[in-house]
Design a protein around this motif. Sequence first.
Motif, short mmCIF file in Angstrom:
data_model
loop_
_atom_site.label_atom_id
_atom_site.label_comp_id
_atom_site.label_asym_id
_atom_site.label_seq_id
_atom_site.Cartn_x
_atom_site.Cartn_y
_atom_site.Cartn_z
N GLY A 53 0.81 -1.21 0.00
CA GLY A 53 0.00 0.00 0.00
C GLY A 53 0.84 1.26 0.00
O GLY A 53 0.54 2.23 -0.70
N LEU A 54 1.93 1.25 0.77
CA LEU A 54 2.81 2.43 0.77
C LEU A 54 3.53 2.60 -0.57
O LEU A 54 3.75 3.72 -1.02
N GLY A 73 -5.56 9.77 -8.69
CA GLY A 73 -6.70 9.78 -7.77
C GLY A 73 -7.22 8.39 -7.48
O GLY A 73 -7.48 8.03 -6.32
N GLY A 74 -7.37 7.57 -8.51
CA GLY A 74 -7.85 6.21 -8.32
C GLY A 74 -6.87 5.37 -7.53
O GLY A 74 -7.25 4.61 -6.64
N LEU A 75 -5.60 5.51 -7.88
CA LEU A 75 -4.56 4.76 -7.18
C LEU A 75 -4.47 5.20 -5.72
O LEU A 75 -4.28 4.37 -4.82
N LEU A 76 -4.64 6.48 -5.49
CA LEU A 76 -4.59 7.02 -4.14
C LEU A 76 -5.73 6.45 -3.28
O LEU A 76 -5.51 6.01 -2.15
N LEU A 78 -7.46 3.67 -3.75
CA LEU A 78 -7.27 2.24 -3.56
C LEU A 78 -6.19 1.96 -2.51
O LEU A 78 -6.37 1.14 -1.61
N CYS A 79 -5.09 2.67 -2.59
CA CYS A 79 -3.98 2.42 -1.67
C CYS A 79 -4.28 2.89 -0.25
O CYS A 79 -3.87 2.24 0.71
N ILE A 80 -5.00 3.98 -0.13
CA ILE A 80 -5.36 4.45 1.21
C ILE A 80 -6.29 3.44 1.88
O ILE A 80 -6.13 3.12 3.07
N ASP A 86 -4.89 -2.71 6.48
CA ASP A 86 -3.71 -3.41 6.99
C ASP A 86 -3.27 -2.84 8.34
O ASP A 86 -2.83 -3.60 9.21
N LEU A 87 -3.42 -1.55 8.54
CA LEU A 87 -3.11 -0.97 9.85
C LEU A 87 -4.08 -1.47 10.91
O LEU A 87 -3.70 -1.73 12.06
#
Length: 128
Positions: A53-54, A73-76, A78-80, A86-87
């Motif tokens: 994710g990072l 924007g889309g990748l951001l 999804l990754c957030i 995971d956190l």
Amino acid sequence: MLLRCLLFCLCLNTHLAQAQEAPAPRPVRDSAYAVHNLFRDRRQRALKGGSLGLAGLAGAGLAAAYKQPGLSGGLLLLCIGTTALDLRQLSRYSESRETLVATRYEQGWPLPPDVRRRLKAKYFHAFK
């Protein structure tokens, strides 16, 4: 004839006694071992997913730097989302909670329902 009959009864008696023996209960440390394996496995999965994710967040930053707002924007998003999950997984399976669950179980408390539900046969064996 009498000797044969006595020998037959003796053999039959020993086989019946062996068949009626109850299996020994599993020691407590088997389940505690499985709990440790479960927590370790879930923490490792969360760390792997968090690192991906990072890396995705870094990729979104690069996409924004190269002026591709739709991709970034889309990748951001999804990754957030995946990094947040995971956190949450890391906090749920932290080392402090692992020691709390294991010590309480060894003191005679039952396993929490969420931990008991996630214990599978693979956690009772050593990981390769």
